[in-house]
Design a protein around this motif. Structure first.
Motif, PDB file in Angstrom:
ATOM      1  N   THR A 146       0.840  -1.188   0.000  1.00  9.87           N
ATOM      2  CA  THR A 146       0.000   0.000   0.000  1.00  9.87           C
ATOM      3  C   THR A 146       0.881   1.246   0.000  1.00  9.87           C
ATOM      4  N   ASP A 304     -10.236 -11.518  -0.970  1.00  9.76           N
ATOM      5  CA  ASP A 304      -9.266 -11.071   0.029  1.00  9.76           C
ATOM      6  C   ASP A 304      -8.689 -12.272   0.764  1.00  9.76           C
ATOM      7  N   LYS A 317      -8.822  -5.355  -2.361  1.00  9.34           N
ATOM      8  CA  LYS A 317      -9.744  -4.267  -2.066  1.00  9.34           C
ATOM      9  C   LYS A 317     -10.774  -4.200  -3.184  1.00  9.34           C
ATOM     10  N   ASP A 319     -13.499  -2.461  -3.502  1.00 10.35           N
ATOM     11  CA  ASP A 319     -14.002  -1.143  -3.887  1.00 10.35           C
ATOM     12  C   ASP A 319     -13.130  -0.474  -4.945  1.00 10.35           C
TER      13      ASP A 319
END
Length: 341
Positions: A146, A304, A317, A319
């Motif tokens: 990330t 996930d 993720k 979204d």
């Protein structure tokens, strides 16, 4: 004579008819120019920010390995410099070749997006890796870690090496590199939250060119006499910066951290010109990208925590349609010899 003339004319007409039929048959059966690489196999094309980069070439080797396992045809092509316009032209060429999957490390998120949308409209599965485009321009983003984790981690490394106070500079790939700009955002967040006595003096681009990174580092050292540290955020920028630190004889005075391969930084970590190089297993990043390409072609949705062979568990993720490979890894003089990529 008339009979001979008639026979001759008939033979000529028959020859012309046969020739026309032959041309028509050849034209209909031959592959069209824009059919490109189609061979019956699924064709997956990977487009790095720049061709010839040790980072991206190692990533491509990982992708190539799993492509062979899946029976894909693998294309690896990219711009000769970190130039978004060149990258767009290459993407357009791959659209014309009707590849099945396109995997792109975007040089500029906004500039590349229209071409990727065009690829999607043509029925091509579109993925980004290493550096994302706009989310609406692709089906999936393969992220090494990330941005928040990486940005905060690099800032912590800077603070550790310069003793928690003083001036530092950032040597980035380009001022439009979407991934690096997000990393820098989180570096600044970490600096503001934890290191009030550290000052960022400038952000200098190296354009994914080691010699430019070398020159920029020389300029930084001369322009900022109180400079204590440099964070070099690309795998060619940190070796270039380390070369400059050695040549200027400022080993120990200027502390260098950043992102680079262990092979690219081994000699500089051992000489003290650099203190750490942070990255991940880039071969696995390529492997993961190709593995997820197969998932898309098979119509499967990532989950996930899913287990990926040779990579391990990955985060997803939903979204943002983003796969996250894992945590960053620091290479230092103590552990660099245990890695080879």
């Amino acid at each position: 004579m008339k009979a001979k003339k008639t026979v001759t004319m008939l033979l000529v007409f028959m020859f012309i008819a046969l020739l026309s039929t032959g041309c028509g048959s050849s034209s209909s059966n031959a592959p069209k120019a824009d059919s490109g690489v189609k061979t019956g196999k699924k064709v997956v094309a990977m487009v790095p920010k720049v061709i010839g980069s040790p980072y991206f070439d190692t990533c491509a080797e990982g992708a190539k390995k799993v492509a062979a396992e899946f029976g894909f045809e693998f294309l690896y092509t990219g711009p000769t410099s970190a130039d978004a316009a060149q990258q767009v032209n290459i993407i357009q060429d791959l659209i014309n070749k009707k590849v099945d999957v396109l995997i792109v490390a975007a040089n500029d998120a906004q500039s590349v997006a229209p071409a990727l949308k065009k690829a999607k409209a043509a029925g091509i599965k579109v993925m980004t890796y290493d550096a994302d485009s706009t989310p609406d321009a692709r089906d999936l983003f393969i992220n090494q870690t990330t941005p928040e984790i990486l940005g905060r981690h690099i800032m912590d490394n800077v603070a550790k090496e310069i003793g928690g106070s003083g001036e530092y500079a950032i040597l980035t790939a380009s001022l439009t590199a979407s991934n690096q700009n997000v990393w820098i955002k989180w570096m600044k967040e970490q600096q503001a939250a934890k290191y009030p006595n550290i000052t960022l003096v400038t952000i200098a681009p190296s354009e994914e060119d080691q010699q430019k990174a070398f020159a920029q580092t020389q300029n930084l050292v001369k322009a900022y006499p109180n400079l204590k540290g440099i964070a070099a955020l690309s795998t060619v920028a940190e070796p270039g910066a380390a070369q400059a630190i050695e040549q200027l004889n400022v080993i120990g005075k200027i502390k260098l951290v950043g992102l680079a391969t262990p092979n690219g930084m081994r000699q500089y970590l051992k000489s003290g010109a650099a203190q750490s190089a942070t990255l991940w297993d880039v071969g696995k990043l390529g492997y993961l990208s190709m593995y997820m390409a197969k998932q898309l072609l098979d119509g499967k949705t990532p989950t996930d925590g899913m287990e990926v062979p040779t990579v391990g568990k990955v985060a997803y993720k939903a979204d943002n349609k983003e796969i996250i490979m894992g945590e960053p890894l620091d290479f230092t003089k103590e552990n660099v010899d245990t890695f080879n990529f």
